[in-house]
Design a protein around this motif. Structure first.
Motif, PDB file in Angstrom:
ATOM      1  N   ILE A   7       0.874  -1.177   0.000  1.00  0.00           N
ATOM      2  CA  ILE A   7       0.000   0.000   0.000  1.00  0.00           C
ATOM      3  C   ILE A   7       0.908   1.222   0.000  1.00  0.00           C
ATOM      4  CG2 ILE A   7      -1.717   1.323   1.287  1.00  0.00           C
ATOM      5  CD1 ILE A   7      -2.839  -1.236   2.358  1.00  0.00           C
ATOM      6  N   GLU A   8       0.932   1.922  -1.112  1.00  0.00           N
ATOM      7  CA  GLU A   8       1.821   3.062  -1.270  1.00  0.00           C
ATOM      8  C   GLU A   8       1.020   4.360  -1.345  1.00  0.00           C
ATOM      9  OE1 GLU A   8       3.979   2.258  -4.804  1.00  0.00           O
ATOM     10  OE2 GLU A   8       5.329   0.793  -3.858  1.00  0.00           O
ATOM     11  N   GLY A   9       1.754   5.456  -1.173  1.00  0.00           N
ATOM     12  CA  GLY A   9       1.142   6.777  -1.316  1.00  0.00           C
ATOM     13  C   GLY A   9       0.570   7.359  -0.050  1.00  0.00           C
ATOM     14  N   VAL A  10       0.570   6.598   1.055  1.00  0.00           N
ATOM     15  CA  VAL A  10       0.039   7.093   2.327  1.00  0.00           C
ATOM     16  C   VAL A  10       1.021   6.725   3.431  1.00  0.00           C
ATOM     17  CG1 VAL A  10      -2.369   6.928   1.594  1.00  0.00           C
ATOM     18  CG2 VAL A  10      -1.288   4.976   2.722  1.00  0.00           C
ATOM     19  N   PRO A  11       1.015   7.447   4.547  1.00  0.00           N
ATOM     20  CA  PRO A  11       1.889   7.078   5.676  1.00  0.00           C
ATOM     21  C   PRO A  11       1.525   5.718   6.239  1.00  0.00           C
ATOM     22  CG  PRO A  11       1.062   9.333   5.906  1.00  0.00           C
ATOM     23  CD  PRO A  11       0.299   8.716   4.793  1.00  0.00           C
ATOM     24  N   SER A  12       2.473   5.128   6.920  1.00  0.00           N
ATOM     25  CA  SER A  12       2.239   3.804   7.492  1.00  0.00           C
ATOM     26  C   SER A  12       1.142   3.829   8.546  1.00  0.00           C
ATOM     27  CB  SER A  12       3.540   3.266   8.099  1.00  0.00           C
ATOM     28  OG  SER A  12       4.031   4.150   9.109  1.00  0.00           O
ATOM     29  N   GLU A  13       1.023   4.943   9.293  1.00  0.00           N
ATOM     30  CA  GLU A  13      -0.046   5.042  10.296  1.00  0.00           C
ATOM     31  C   GLU A  13      -1.422   5.004   9.630  1.00  0.00           C
ATOM     32  OE1 GLU A  13       2.441   7.074   9.990  1.00  0.00           O
ATOM     33  OE2 GLU A  13       3.551   7.216  11.895  1.00  0.00           O
ATOM     34  N   ALA A  14      -1.544   5.666   8.476  1.00  0.00           N
ATOM     35  CA  ALA A  14      -2.822   5.640   7.759  1.00  0.00           C
ATOM     36  C   ALA A  14      -3.113   4.245   7.214  1.00  0.00           C
ATOM     37  CB  ALA A  14      -2.800   6.662   6.625  1.00  0.00           C
ATOM     38  N   ALA A  15      -2.079   3.566   6.700  1.00  0.00           N
ATOM     39  CA  ALA A  15      -2.280   2.209   6.196  1.00  0.00           C
ATOM     40  C   ALA A  15      -2.668   1.258   7.324  1.00  0.00           C
ATOM     41  CB  ALA A  15      -1.005   1.724   5.508  1.00  0.00           C
TER      42      ALA A  15
END
Length: 401
Positions: free
Chosen positions: A133-141
């Motif tokens: 899952i790319e394009g977002v911070p790890s916290e959001a993922a």
């Protein structure tokens, strides 16, 4: 392995044998022994449990996205525990920050058809499938994956990454998460500084409700928002959207002006309707110091229920004593002539009517052209419509109160 065989005829050895399929309706006769056993056992049947009451109030429930569905907190805690501990996980979710999130393919696949397709294409390496899952911070993922388990998220985390979660909900087809994000954005996130950016994001994420909310906010506070950095960036990157918003603002201004114009016209028709009622009241019943010749004026009355009575009374007095008799002379007399003429158009009993010149104007209207006659009829219809609207509102007031 031996099978357990039961001979049903032995169970009723002391009774008559049961007829099997003896009738076309497949009815079965219950032996008397069984009937007596059922009657005797009714006294030993336990009582049903009580209805849900205060004794069940200690168990907390959480309301889910649907208004008529509740989920026990214990259930949510169990799903969160499964996510955090990763027991039996068979998926590695790789984030843009090189973080690894443990997940279960069955939960991801059943929650999102997009994730199911990715999992089916991913290879199994050392017992794990890997997706990114790319394009977002790890916290959001991580918050996104957790939502797939328990349909919940920490409020602060949700608010900080709500725009990223909106993108993920659209990319992976999670309608429940998209609905939650849109509601939070509308209530707590939208500001003058970010509304233009949110509008562009809403269009990319196919969120028409959020797009409409942003458009309304821009139109209502256009002067301040047009000076923001978001508007300047949008003006350079997406000039077609700027043109569309400008046209929407012009259209909204014209609609607002049309609404104000209709309100003003309706108020004029209401005032004319009140003037007709006051004129009929003065000529038929009399009010204060003016009235028909066969009735005494009511000097004791200090107030009148007709709103236009005082204005019509002063207009009648002026009309009686005015000495300007040339065409186009006195504006007040002109207005009185128009009121008398309008009354004759609305009067249904000109012969018995006590308003002066009612029958005269009624006869005079017969010689008008079709165009003039149409104008008067249109005016009368609008006055009657305004009068009917006010009457219906007044009739509903006691119910509303």
């Amino acid at each position: 392995m031996a099978c357990l065989e039961l001979d049903l005829t032995q169970c009723f050895s002391n009774e008559q044998s049961l007829p099997v399929a003896s009738t076309s309706y497949k009815t079965f006769i219950v032996p008397d022994a069984c009937r007596s056993h059922q009657l005797n056992s009714r006294s030993s049947v336990p009582q049903p449990p009580p209805l849900h009451g205060s004794s069940y109030g200690a168990r907390k429930c959480s309301k889910s996205l649907k208004d008529d569905t509740y989920v026990l907190d214990e259930t949510r805690i169990a799903w969160d525990k499964l996510f955090y501990e990763g027991y039996g996980a068979d998926v590695h979710v790789l984030t843009e920050d090189k973080d690894i999130i443990l997940a279960h393919s069955s939960i991801l696949g059943i929650s999102s058809p997009v994730l199911r397709n990715l999992l089916e294409q991913a290879r199994v390496i050392k017992g794990f499938r890997k997706i990114t899952i790319e394009g977002v911070p790890s916290e959001a993922a991580r918050a996104f994956i957790r939502f797939l388990y328990s349909s919940c998220c920490e409020p602060d985390l949700m608010k900080n990454f709500v725009l990223h979660l909106l993108v993920l909900s659209h990319a992976f087809a999670i309608p429940s998460l998209k609905k939650t994000c849109i509601k939070l954005i509308e209530q707590e996130v939208l500001t003058e500084e970010n509304v233009v950016d949110v509008l562009q994001l809403a269009r990319l994420c196919d969120a028409p409700r959020l797009s409409l909310s942003c458009t309304k906010m821009i139109i209502n506070d256009f002067k301040a928002i047009s000076l923001s950095d978001g508007w300047k960036a949008m003006k350079q990157a997406n000039p077609s959207l700027e043109q569309e918003l400008l046209e929407s603002r012009v259209g909204e201004d014209s609609k607002r002006q049309d609404r104000l114009k209709k309100i003003e016209e309706r108020m004029v028709y209401i005032q004319l309707s009140e003037a007709m009622e006051a004129l009929l009241h003065i000529c038929r019943d009399g009010c204060r110091t003016i009235g028909p010749h066969d009735k005494m004026p009511k000097d004791s009355e200090t107030t009148c229920k007709y709103a236009a009575c005082m204005g019509i009374e002063s207009l009648v007095r002026h009309f009686k004593g005015c000495r300007i008799r040339v065409p186009g002379g006195c504006m007040h007399c002109k207005r009185m002539w128009q009121i008398l003429r309008l009354h004759s158009q609305m009067c249904s009993e000109p012969i018995l009517c006590k308003v002066p010149l009612c029958s005269h104007f009624k006869d005079k209207m017969k010689s008008l052209s079709k165009r003039e006659e149409f104008k008067w009829k249109l005016l009368v219809s609008k006055i009657m419509a305004a009068k009917g609207t006010i009457s219906s509102i007044l009739a509903r007031r006691p119910l509303l109160g």
